[in-house]
Scaffold this active site. Structure first.
Site, PDB file in Angstrom:
ATOM      1  N   ASP A   1       0.841  -1.198   0.000  1.00  0.00           N
ATOM      2  CA  ASP A   1       0.000   0.000   0.000  1.00  0.00           C
ATOM      3  C   ASP A   1       0.880   1.254   0.000  1.00  0.00           C
ATOM      4  OD1 ASP A   1       0.859  -0.194   2.605  1.00  0.00           O
ATOM      5  OD2 ASP A   1      -1.110   0.080   3.527  1.00  0.00           O
ATOM      6  N   SER A   2       2.210   1.042   0.012  1.00  0.00           N
ATOM      7  CA  SER A   2       3.138   2.149  -0.243  1.00  0.00           C
ATOM      8  C   SER A   2       2.866   2.758  -1.616  1.00  0.00           C
ATOM      9  CB  SER A   2       4.592   1.667  -0.154  1.00  0.00           C
ATOM     10  OG  SER A   2       4.792   0.541  -0.988  1.00  0.00           O
TER      11      SER A   2
ATOM     12  N   LYS B   1      -1.114  -9.343   3.007  1.00  0.00           N
ATOM     13  CA  LYS B   1      -0.294  -8.887   4.136  1.00  0.00           C
ATOM     14  C   LYS B   1      -1.143  -7.985   5.019  1.00  0.00           C
ATOM     15  CE  LYS B   1       3.267  -5.810   3.684  1.00  0.00           C
ATOM     16  NZ  LYS B   1       2.781  -4.659   4.489  1.00  0.00           N
TER      17      LYS B   1
ATOM     18  N   GLU C   1      -0.856  -5.475   8.651  1.00  0.00           N
ATOM     19  CA  GLU C   1      -0.016  -4.838   9.668  1.00  0.00           C
ATOM     20  C   GLU C   1      -0.639  -5.024  11.046  1.00  0.00           C
ATOM     21  OE1 GLU C   1       0.558  -0.711   8.749  1.00  0.00           O
ATOM     22  OE2 GLU C   1       1.333  -1.141   6.744  1.00  0.00           O
TER      23      GLU C   1
ATOM     24  N   GLU D   1       9.659  -4.127   9.955  1.00  0.00           N
ATOM     25  CA  GLU D   1      10.006  -2.817   9.383  1.00  0.00           C
ATOM     26  C   GLU D   1      10.615  -1.902  10.435  1.00  0.00           C
ATOM     27  OE1 GLU D   1       7.024  -0.923   6.951  1.00  0.00           O
ATOM     28  OE2 GLU D   1       8.216   0.901   6.743  1.00  0.00           O
TER      29      GLU D   1
HETATM   30  O1  KIV Z   1       3.608  -1.131   1.551  1.00  0.00           O
HETATM   31  C1  KIV Z   1       4.778  -1.527   1.504  1.00  0.00           C
HETATM   32  O2  KIV Z   1       5.527  -1.291   0.552  1.00  0.00           O
HETATM   33  C2  KIV Z   1       5.275  -2.299   2.634  1.00  0.00           C
HETATM   34  C3  KIV Z   1       6.742  -2.553   2.678  1.00  0.00           C
HETATM   35  C4  KIV Z   1       7.413  -1.339   3.153  1.00  0.00           C
HETATM   36  C5  KIV Z   1       7.072  -3.744   3.485  1.00  0.00           C
HETATM   37  O3  KIV Z   1       4.527  -2.651   3.495  1.00  0.00           O
END
Ligand code: KIV
Length: 288
Positions: free
Chosen positions: A48-49, A117, A119, A186
């Site tokens: 989500d980056s 994924k 968090e 992270e």
């Molecule tokens: O969203 C992302 O790119 C991430 C990475 C920084 C692990 O969660």
């Protein structure tokens, strides 16, 4: 040509046991995914980056399931033979299990990812367990969790005091027990990341978490200096400067258009004689 889905969650665990490091990179669209697959990456993360590096937001919070589905689909088209993990965006896995599973279903069926994924630590373990029971591999993510940046109070290193280090180890073990196939660490101090890695049988994948994780993940735009706002962070290494190459290419194009040196003879299509006649008449055609 790489073996189809050269990596999967069973092979990843074996890679940890065998001491083979896992390489992971983010990708957000067809070309970035295609290049990553051609370069032999083990795993792609549709992070989500993308909110920061593709959509221009200052946090990941505005990213939606629709955004993730759209980008995941194009990544899968670009890297059909690579294991693809996609992020559950902000607040899409904190409500009911049904609501979470609806989001997961969209990412798997519409996005065509192989895993998701999430968090968080202890507070999401029941959710992780429900998603795993539904047959979907889950990658955990602890340490600096950008979706909680407003609670954490900034993008700061985690595990710096004994309580925090113990909390991270506890969270990692709980996520493993909940069924996560791996955990992203992270911005965690190297020593704490090493302790977590040793305490788990599933792989850890570090970003700013030192040398002793089972794998590493970085952001596509950061390592290639591709107009990323975060490329100068300490944990990022520049592997190529495509931003400069692209900028120079575009400025040369602008210059050539302005001075009319592009298009040149090499880039044009000539009309047939009878078309010239229809435009200018037989007499004038010779003059052209
Ligand atoms: O969203 C992302 O790119 C991430 C990475 C920084 C692990 O969660």
């Amino acid at each position: 040509m790489a073996e189809k889905h050269a990596t999967n969650i069973v092979k990843m665990k074996k890679m940890k046991t065998d001491g083979v490091p896992l390489s992971m990179l983010t990708a957000y669209d067809y070309p970035s995914a295609r290049l990553a697959e051609e370069a032999g990456i083990d795993l792609i993360l549709v992070g989500d980056s993308l909110g920061n590096v593709v959509l221009g937001y200052d946090t990941t919070l505005p990213v939606t399931i629709d955004d993730m589905v759209y980008h995941t689909r194009s990544v899968v088209r670009g890297a059909p033979d690579t294991f693809i993990v996609t992020d559950m965006p902000f607040m899409t896995y904190h409500g009911s299990v049904d609501e979470t599973l609806r989001g997961v279903r969209r990412l798997m069926q519409e996005g065509r990812a192989q895993a998701v994924k999430m968090e968080g630590g202890l507070e999401i373990c029941d959710t992780v367990s429900a998603v795993v029971k539904a047959g979907v591999p889950v990658l955990g993510h602890i340490g600096l969790t950008p979706q909680s940046v407003n609670m954490i109070g900034g993008y700061r290193i985690q595990g710096k005091d004994p309580e925090d280090a113990q909390r991270l180890i506890k969270e990692a073990k709980a996520l493993e027990a909940a069924g996560a196939f791996g955990i992203v660490l992270e911005l965690v101090t190297e020593e704490v990341a090493e302790a977590i890695t040793k305490a788990l049988s599933i792989p850890t994948i570090g970003i700013g978490a030192g040398r002793y994780c089972d794998g590493q993940v970085l952001v596509f735009h950061d390592i290639l200096r591709y107009a990323s706002p975060y490329r100068d962070k300490r944990f990022v290494k520049t592997y190529a400067d495509v931003g400069s190459v692209i900028r120079e290419g575009i400025s040369t194009y602008v210059k050539e258009v302005k001075e009319r040196s592009f298009p040149s003879e090499d880039h044009i299509f000539k009309a047939d004689e009878h078309v010239l006649e229809s435009l200018y008449g037989a007499a004038e055609k010779g003059a052209k």
